[in-house]
Scaffold this motif. Structure first.
Motif, PDB file in Angstrom:
ATOM      1  N   ILE A 113       0.837  -1.202   0.000  1.00  0.00           N
ATOM      2  CA  ILE A 113       0.000   0.000   0.000  1.00  0.00           C
ATOM      3  C   ILE A 113       0.870   1.250   0.000  1.00  0.00           C
ATOM      4  O   ILE A 113       0.601   2.209  -0.714  1.00  0.00           O
ATOM      5  N   LYS A 114       1.956   1.216   0.763  1.00  0.00           N
ATOM      6  CA  LYS A 114       2.868   2.370   0.832  1.00  0.00           C
ATOM      7  C   LYS A 114       3.791   2.460  -0.379  1.00  0.00           C
ATOM      8  O   LYS A 114       4.290   3.531  -0.702  1.00  0.00           O
ATOM      9  N   HIS A 115       4.037   1.317  -1.028  1.00  0.00           N
ATOM     10  CA  HIS A 115       4.979   1.261  -2.153  1.00  0.00           C
ATOM     11  C   HIS A 115       4.335   0.535  -3.338  1.00  0.00           C
ATOM     12  O   HIS A 115       4.790  -0.554  -3.741  1.00  0.00           O
ATOM     13  N   PRO A 116       3.300   1.100  -3.924  1.00  0.00           N
ATOM     14  CA  PRO A 116       2.554   0.400  -4.989  1.00  0.00           C
ATOM     15  C   PRO A 116       3.384   0.066  -6.224  1.00  0.00           C
ATOM     16  O   PRO A 116       3.054  -0.873  -6.947  1.00  0.00           O
ATOM     17  N   LYS A 117       4.455   0.768  -6.467  1.00  0.00           N
ATOM     18  CA  LYS A 117       5.294   0.483  -7.633  1.00  0.00           C
ATOM     19  C   LYS A 117       6.028  -0.850  -7.488  1.00  0.00           C
ATOM     20  O   LYS A 117       6.563  -1.367  -8.465  1.00  0.00           O
ATOM     21  N   GLU A 118       6.028  -1.409  -6.285  1.00  0.00           N
ATOM     22  CA  GLU A 118       6.688  -2.689  -6.057  1.00  0.00           C
ATOM     23  C   GLU A 118       5.772  -3.878  -6.359  1.00  0.00           C
ATOM     24  O   GLU A 118       6.145  -5.032  -6.149  1.00  0.00           O
ATOM     25  N   TYR A 119       4.587  -3.594  -6.875  1.00  0.00           N
ATOM     26  CA  TYR A 119       3.659  -4.668  -7.244  1.00  0.00           C
ATOM     27  C   TYR A 119       4.328  -5.603  -8.240  1.00  0.00           C
ATOM     28  O   TYR A 119       4.940  -5.167  -9.213  1.00  0.00           O
ATOM     29  N   ASP A 120       4.198  -6.906  -7.993  1.00  0.00           N
ATOM     30  CA  ASP A 120       4.708  -7.937  -8.894  1.00  0.00           C
ATOM     31  C   ASP A 120       3.633  -9.018  -8.977  1.00  0.00           C
ATOM     32  O   ASP A 120       3.289  -9.630  -7.961  1.00  0.00           O
ATOM     33  N   TYR A 121       3.125  -9.254 -10.175  1.00  0.00           N
ATOM     34  CA  TYR A 121       2.038 -10.218 -10.349  1.00  0.00           C
ATOM     35  C   TYR A 121       2.389 -11.586  -9.784  1.00  0.00           C
ATOM     36  O   TYR A 121       1.529 -12.287  -9.253  1.00  0.00           O
ATOM     37  N   ASP A 122       3.651 -11.987  -9.893  1.00  0.00           N
ATOM     38  CA  ASP A 122       4.048 -13.306  -9.397  1.00  0.00           C
ATOM     39  C   ASP A 122       3.750 -13.477  -7.913  1.00  0.00           C
ATOM     40  O   ASP A 122       3.544 -14.598  -7.446  1.00  0.00           O
ATOM     41  N   TYR A 123       3.731 -12.384  -7.179  1.00  0.00           N
ATOM     42  CA  TYR A 123       3.481 -12.440  -5.734  1.00  0.00           C
ATOM     43  C   TYR A 123       2.082 -11.967  -5.353  1.00  0.00           C
ATOM     44  O   TYR A 123       1.543 -12.380  -4.326  1.00  0.00           O
TER      45      TYR A 123
END
Length: 129
Positions: free
Chosen positions: A110-120
């Motif tokens: 939530i604080k770092h949305p750019k770290e979204y990775d579909y694999d996880y």
């Protein structure tokens, strides 16, 4: 069979969720995580994950990761705020390490949305499987 048809499986009642959670039945439909995810179902899903007797806790845990990922990817401020509040509420009663890990990872995403990775954060989350 718990669900009388596929339409029912895609719109399960809380009672049907609970029966399925403790059954030996397979997932009624591919990508069913998308059917169970909803703000109203998350507290119940969390109780399943915290209950060692739940036979489908991995499925429900995976659905939580998908839920968080979808909300964060949506960039809907209203939904992200709602998710943040939900995460804080669940944190008050979470017992299992798996659920606590989801909570911490969700707060981080939530604080770092750019770290979204579909694999996880997508279907078949590597955090779970």
């Amino acid at each position: 069979m718990i669900f009388k048809d596929l339409q029912h499986a895609w719109n399960p009642s809380p009672e049907e969720f609970k029966v399925w959670a403790y059954s030996n039945e397979k997932i009624p439909e591919q990508d069913w995580e998308l059917a169970v995810n909803g703000f109203e179902n998350i507290p119940m899903i969390c109780t399943f994950i915290d209950d060692a007797k739940c036979k489908h806790s991995s499925f429900f845990l995976s659905s939580l990761y998908v839920f968080t990922g979808d909300i964060v990817r949506s960039r809907s401020t209203e939904d992200i705020v709602r998710l943040s509040v939900l995460v804080e509420d669940v944190a008050k009663t979470a017992k299992s390490e798996q659920l606590k890990n989801w909570l911490e990872r969700s707060k981080h995403l939530i604080k770092h949305p750019k770290e979204y990775d579909y694999d996880y954060w997508g279907l078949g989350s590597k955090y779970v499987y």
